[in-house]
Design an enzyme around this catalytic site. Sequence first.
Site, mmCIF file in Angstrom:
data_model
loop_
_atom_site.group_PDB
_atom_site.id
_atom_site.type_symbol
_atom_site.label_atom_id
_atom_site.label_comp_id
_atom_site.label_asym_id
_atom_site.label_seq_id
_atom_site.Cartn_x
_atom_site.Cartn_y
_atom_site.Cartn_z
ATOM 1 N N GLY A 1 2.618 -0.821 4.044
ATOM 2 C CA GLY A 1 2.016 -1.676 3.036
ATOM 3 C C GLY A 1 2.245 -3.141 3.322
ATOM 4 O O GLY A 1 3.276 -3.529 3.866
ATOM 5 N N TYR B 1 -10.761 1.894 5.882
ATOM 6 C CA TYR B 1 -9.722 1.690 4.881
ATOM 7 C C TYR B 1 -10.245 0.735 3.815
ATOM 8 O O TYR B 1 -10.671 -0.374 4.106
ATOM 9 C CB TYR B 1 -8.488 1.106 5.540
ATOM 10 C CG TYR B 1 -7.287 1.073 4.642
ATOM 11 C CD1 TYR B 1 -6.478 2.194 4.515
ATOM 12 C CD2 TYR B 1 -6.957 -0.071 3.931
ATOM 13 C CE1 TYR B 1 -5.366 2.175 3.689
ATOM 14 C CE2 TYR B 1 -5.851 -0.093 3.107
ATOM 15 C CZ TYR B 1 -5.063 1.023 2.993
ATOM 16 O OH TYR B 1 -3.957 1.006 2.173
ATOM 17 N N SER B 2 -10.229 1.183 2.576
ATOM 18 C CA SER B 2 -10.783 0.389 1.483
ATOM 19 C C SER B 2 -9.886 0.479 0.259
ATOM 20 O O SER B 2 -9.718 1.554 -0.323
ATOM 21 C CB SER B 2 -12.197 0.866 1.121
ATOM 22 O OG SER B 2 -12.683 0.168 -0.005
ATOM 23 N N ASN B 3 -9.317 -0.648 -0.123
ATOM 24 C CA ASN B 3 -8.493 -0.687 -1.321
ATOM 25 C C ASN B 3 -9.278 -0.333 -2.572
ATOM 26 O O ASN B 3 -8.716 0.137 -3.558
ATOM 27 C CB ASN B 3 -7.870 -2.073 -1.458
ATOM 28 C CG ASN B 3 -6.885 -2.359 -0.353
ATOM 29 O OD1 ASN B 3 -5.897 -1.669 -0.205
ATOM 30 N ND2 ASN B 3 -7.174 -3.369 0.458
ATOM 31 N N SER C 1 0.783 -1.232 0.000
ATOM 32 C CA SER C 1 0.000 0.000 0.000
ATOM 33 C C SER C 1 0.814 1.281 0.000
ATOM 34 O O SER C 1 0.246 2.368 -0.120
ATOM 35 C CB SER C 1 -0.957 0.010 1.199
ATOM 36 O OG SER C 1 -2.083 -0.760 0.926
ATOM 37 N N PHE D 1 -9.895 -18.127 1.815
ATOM 38 C CA PHE D 1 -9.713 -19.540 1.536
ATOM 39 C C PHE D 1 -9.724 -20.303 2.842
ATOM 40 O O PHE D 1 -9.677 -19.728 3.922
ATOM 41 C CB PHE D 1 -8.424 -19.809 0.759
ATOM 42 C CG PHE D 1 -7.190 -19.232 1.392
ATOM 43 C CD1 PHE D 1 -6.580 -19.850 2.466
ATOM 44 C CD2 PHE D 1 -6.636 -18.067 0.909
ATOM 45 C CE1 PHE D 1 -5.451 -19.325 3.044
ATOM 46 C CE2 PHE D 1 -5.497 -17.537 1.479
ATOM 47 C CZ PHE D 1 -4.907 -18.162 2.549
#
Length: 430
Positions: free
Chosen positions: A348, A211-213, A106, A168
């Site tokens: 990041g 927080y949102s990518n 990030s 997963f």
Amino acid sequence: MRVVAVALAGAGLVGVVAPTAGALGASKPTEVVTVTGTQDGGGAPRGVDARVLDAAVRGMVDPGGASATLARVSERGRTVWKGAAGTADFTTGAPASTDGLFRIGSVTKTFVSTVVLQLVAEGRLGLDDPVESLLPGAVPNGRNITLRQLLNHTSGLFNYTEDPSFAFEEDPAGIRRWLDVDRWTRYTPQQLVALANAHPPYFEPGRGWHYSNTNYIVVGQIIERVTGHSWEQEVDRRIIRRLGLTRTSMPTHSTTIPGPHAHGYYKLPAGPADTTELDPSMAGAAGAGISTTADLTTFVTALMGGRLLPRPLLAEMTTVAPQSGETEYGLGIHRMRTPCGPVWGHGGGIPGYNTFMYADGDLRREFVASVNAFDVADLPATNAAFETLLNTGTCGGPPPATTPAPAAPTVSLPAPAGPAALRPAADPAG
């Protein structure tokens, strides 16, 4: 507790933070440990204690659980110390190098935000332009979401990396499926945004902080629509080539790291699994970058020194959104409190790699580090080692005894405390 990664909480995570499987019981390989201290140029650096910094980097490997750690301390862009500890390659036993490449996760967002603010300076964008006018039909309620809200994470848009498709099974078989299949998946920005759009927003625009990518995937699309070039091309033209960052790149689909680097690993019962190679489109404009501690130092020094943005727009960048609370997030950058005063930068996380890039406001000191988390079964030890690394790095040595140190980074799974915290991600797309 679900243990699938050690990575930055909140603003540090880009998206696909992969499992270390630290709770699965595998034994830790023996690391080759090397630490070097250097000073470039004449004269003694101000307050830098190489022995303490060496110990902090070494401590991130043992007992901190990283396979490798690289770090650099600079003063006004001039390196006064750099160090490396751990193993770059478990197969060959090669030691980690202070000058190795790594995925920056990030920290890519700071590059992307800088490009956007340059476009604002040129009059081609406005921070309060609605997303609907910049990228029609891209997101629901785009008429009420502004470019500023994308950049400071107050848009409310769902974080696509929290979608179940990025999760997963929490067992060796599930992790192996990610290694064998999912990490090679090629995404388009439209596919990632569609994953987010399938979920309701966290809140009305401007009414909260999450927080949102997804925000930066949309920003990358806006850059392309406004300039006619991809966000990668604009970052390359406006920042990388301008500053001579010869070892920094923003790959679109290339799965390799183009040069010497410390590998990232997952710890599995059958032995370490190399996770270095992956399709970076899973992160895109939210975190696909690759760099070095030297190049990131050059970048953050130029940014905070006013070489990349006019002063009024640098002031906009460092204006903290009140909704972000203790995270103190601005526009692709955040303020972190340290024992030696506040610093600005970003963190990041992406499979195998965690990155930290910070500088104080007057450029007396810059600190950049890369940590390859591996065996984090002892989370208190990992957190203590990380806190030591962060505090000694930003202070250039032992923090002032009279200044209270920040609280130890949290390892709990609830709402993250901010980009400086280490914790196990709650899913492989954290």
